[in-house]
Motif scaffolding. Sequence first.
Motif, PDB file in Angstrom:
ATOM      1  N   THR A  80       7.240   6.919 -13.507  1.00  0.00           N
ATOM      2  CA  THR A  80       7.901   6.980 -14.813  1.00  0.00           C
ATOM      3  C   THR A  80       9.334   7.485 -14.674  1.00  0.00           C
ATOM      4  O   THR A  80      10.269   6.939 -15.277  1.00  0.00           O
ATOM      5  N   LEU A  81       9.504   8.533 -13.841  1.00  0.00           N
ATOM      6  CA  LEU A  81      10.851   9.066 -13.620  1.00  0.00           C
ATOM      7  C   LEU A  81      11.740   8.022 -12.968  1.00  0.00           C
ATOM      8  O   LEU A  81      12.932   7.911 -13.300  1.00  0.00           O
ATOM      9  N   TRP A  82      11.191   7.235 -12.062  1.00  0.00           N
ATOM     10  CA  TRP A  82      11.979   6.177 -11.416  1.00  0.00           C
ATOM     11  C   TRP A  82      12.492   5.191 -12.449  1.00  0.00           C
ATOM     12  O   TRP A  82      13.677   4.811 -12.438  1.00  0.00           O
ATOM     13  N   TRP A  83      11.610   4.775 -13.355  1.00  0.00           N
ATOM     14  CA  TRP A  83      12.032   3.824 -14.384  1.00  0.00           C
ATOM     15  C   TRP A  83      13.055   4.451 -15.328  1.00  0.00           C
ATOM     16  O   TRP A  83      13.999   3.777 -15.765  1.00  0.00           O
ATOM     17  N   VAL A  84      12.873   5.730 -15.642  1.00  0.00           N
ATOM     18  CA  VAL A  84      13.845   6.417 -16.499  1.00  0.00           C
ATOM     19  C   VAL A  84      15.205   6.481 -15.811  1.00  0.00           C
ATOM     20  O   VAL A  84      16.256   6.225 -16.433  1.00  0.00           O
ATOM     21  N   MET A  85      15.202   6.829 -14.517  1.00  0.00           N
ATOM     22  CA  MET A  85      16.461   6.882 -13.770  1.00  0.00           C
ATOM     23  C   MET A  85      17.116   5.504 -13.673  1.00  0.00           C
ATOM     24  O   MET A  85      18.345   5.375 -13.776  1.00  0.00           O
ATOM     25  N   PRO A 117       0.796  -1.238   0.000  1.00  0.00           N
ATOM     26  CA  PRO A 117       0.000   0.000   0.000  1.00  0.00           C
ATOM     27  C   PRO A 117       0.824   1.281   0.000  1.00  0.00           C
ATOM     28  O   PRO A 117       0.273   2.358  -0.222  1.00  0.00           O
ATOM     29  N   LEU A 118       2.119   1.196   0.281  1.00  0.00           N
ATOM     30  CA  LEU A 118       2.972   2.385   0.277  1.00  0.00           C
ATOM     31  C   LEU A 118       3.974   2.358  -0.883  1.00  0.00           C
ATOM     32  O   LEU A 118       4.991   3.047  -0.842  1.00  0.00           O
ATOM     33  N   SER A 119       3.653   1.593  -1.919  1.00  0.00           N
ATOM     34  CA  SER A 119       4.575   1.455  -3.040  1.00  0.00           C
ATOM     35  C   SER A 119       4.439   2.628  -4.005  1.00  0.00           C
ATOM     36  O   SER A 119       3.342   2.950  -4.461  1.00  0.00           O
ATOM     37  N   THR A 120       5.562   3.240  -4.346  1.00  0.00           N
ATOM     38  CA  THR A 120       5.559   4.308  -5.350  1.00  0.00           C
ATOM     39  C   THR A 120       5.473   3.739  -6.760  1.00  0.00           C
ATOM     40  O   THR A 120       5.276   4.500  -7.715  1.00  0.00           O
ATOM     41  N   LEU A 121       5.636   2.412  -6.893  1.00  0.00           N
ATOM     42  CA  LEU A 121       5.592   1.784  -8.214  1.00  0.00           C
ATOM     43  C   LEU A 121       4.209   1.221  -8.528  1.00  0.00           C
ATOM     44  O   LEU A 121       4.047   0.483  -9.505  1.00  0.00           O
ATOM     45  N   ALA A 122       3.216   1.570  -7.703  1.00  0.00           N
ATOM     46  CA  ALA A 122       1.823   1.210  -7.986  1.00  0.00           C
ATOM     47  C   ALA A 122       1.001   2.499  -7.997  1.00  0.00           C
ATOM     48  O   ALA A 122       0.147   2.719  -7.146  1.00  0.00           O
ATOM     49  N   PRO A 123       1.273   3.387  -8.965  1.00  0.00           N
ATOM     50  CA  PRO A 123       0.653   4.718  -8.958  1.00  0.00           C
ATOM     51  C   PRO A 123      -0.852   4.663  -9.168  1.00  0.00           C
ATOM     52  O   PRO A 123      -1.363   3.820  -9.900  1.00  0.00           O
ATOM     53  N   ALA A 124      -1.547   5.595  -8.503  1.00  0.00           N
ATOM     54  CA  ALA A 124      -2.999   5.687  -8.642  1.00  0.00           C
ATOM     55  C   ALA A 124      -3.422   7.121  -8.928  1.00  0.00           C
ATOM     56  O   ALA A 124      -4.573   7.489  -8.678  1.00  0.00           O
ATOM     57  N   GLY A 125      -2.505   7.920  -9.438  1.00  0.00           N
ATOM     58  CA  GLY A 125      -2.807   9.317  -9.753  1.00  0.00           C
ATOM     59  C   GLY A 125      -1.784   9.873 -10.712  1.00  0.00           C
ATOM     60  O   GLY A 125      -0.724   9.268 -10.943  1.00  0.00           O
ATOM     61  N   GLU A 126      -2.091  11.030 -11.294  1.00  0.00           N
ATOM     62  CA  GLU A 126      -1.220  11.633 -12.298  1.00  0.00           C
ATOM     63  C   GLU A 126       0.172  11.915 -11.752  1.00  0.00           C
ATOM     64  O   GLU A 126       1.186  11.600 -12.385  1.00  0.00           O
ATOM     65  N   ALA A 127       0.240  12.513 -10.557  1.00  0.00           N
ATOM     66  CA  ALA A 127       1.537  12.852  -9.981  1.00  0.00           C
ATOM     67  C   ALA A 127       2.342  11.595  -9.672  1.00  0.00           C
ATOM     68  O   ALA A 127       3.546  11.521  -9.938  1.00  0.00           O
ATOM     69  N   GLY A 140       4.286  12.681  -4.624  1.00  0.00           N
ATOM     70  CA  GLY A 140       5.507  12.824  -3.850  1.00  0.00           C
ATOM     71  C   GLY A 140       5.252  13.292  -2.437  1.00  0.00           C
ATOM     72  O   GLY A 140       4.114  13.412  -1.982  1.00  0.00           O
ATOM     73  N   LYS A 141       6.332  13.594  -1.752  1.00  0.00           N
ATOM     74  CA  LYS A 141       6.253  14.025  -0.359  1.00  0.00           C
ATOM     75  C   LYS A 141       6.606  15.506  -0.262  1.00  0.00           C
ATOM     76  O   LYS A 141       7.263  16.068  -1.138  1.00  0.00           O
ATOM     77  N   ILE A 142       6.153  16.126   0.829  1.00  0.00           N
ATOM     78  CA  ILE A 142       6.470  17.533   1.053  1.00  0.00           C
ATOM     79  C   ILE A 142       6.553  17.772   2.555  1.00  0.00           C
ATOM     80  O   ILE A 142       5.803  17.166   3.339  1.00  0.00           O
ATOM     81  N   ASP A 143       7.482  18.626   2.965  1.00  0.00           N
ATOM     82  CA  ASP A 143       7.694  18.866   4.392  1.00  0.00           C
ATOM     83  C   ASP A 143       6.576  19.711   4.994  1.00  0.00           C
ATOM     84  O   ASP A 143       6.048  20.623   4.352  1.00  0.00           O
ATOM     85  N   ALA A 144       6.264  19.388   6.243  1.00  0.00           N
ATOM     86  CA  ALA A 144       5.356  20.203   7.055  1.00  0.00           C
ATOM     87  C   ALA A 144       6.228  20.957   8.058  1.00  0.00           C
ATOM     88  O   ALA A 144       6.818  20.346   8.949  1.00  0.00           O
ATOM     89  N   ILE A 145       6.325  22.275   7.896  1.00  0.00           N
ATOM     90  CA  ILE A 145       7.255  23.100   8.662  1.00  0.00           C
ATOM     91  C   ILE A 145       6.478  24.082   9.531  1.00  0.00           C
ATOM     92  O   ILE A 145       5.579  24.768   9.037  1.00  0.00           O
TER      93      ILE A 145
END
Length: 216
Positions: free
Chosen positions: A27-32, A11-21, A156-161
């Motif tokens: 895709t960027l991961w596979w390109v890298m 459930p926390l896999s970035t390689l099972a995308p469920a949204g545009e972002a 992706g992730k973003i900091d809460a400051i």
Amino acid sequence: MTLALAGCGGPLSTLAPAGEAAQAIATLWWVMLAGSVVIFLGVVGASLLPLVLRRWSAPSARAMLIGGGLVFPGVVLLALLVAALLVGDRLSPRGEPGVLRIEAEARQWAWTFQYPDLPGQAATEGVLHVPVGRPFEVQVTSRDVIHSFWAPRLGGKIDAIPGHTNVIRLQADAPGIYRGQCAEFCGNAHAMMDFVVQAHSPADYAAWRAAQGATE
């Protein structure tokens, strides 16, 4: 190998995308990954080339340095940079009209989500309600220490400051519940600081809004 690949699911896999972002990030991961394989093969090939060509005229050290040390990695890294910039543009908030805006406040060790367009800025604890197929922007801040908002299957992730607001743009393409996690160590109970994003179908989202006292 099987054990390693098992770490790419769940459930926390970035390689099972469920949204545009999230799809852009995957895709960027596979390109890298492809770029790193190309560089690895290039380095191995350059190391073996003198052995293969020792019976003939091996390339000079200058040619190896310029071709293998500058031109080859420069071309590959430039291609990866362009791909990263294109993906980054798709992830950035755009201030478009009609985008749903939600406020997320982190604290040790929980999340509160507020909906400015609902009566009395209705709030939910630990559950973020969104409609399917509609982009939404999460305005993230913190009440105490630095945390990090991350729903891997949506983006992706973003900091809460503390004292500062960061904004991340996400979208869910299918109804369901998507797990999220604080991705910044924030204290002894950091591992327990999770949340879920509940993506509703249009009808279910309208019913949820109505239950909060909102009118269309």
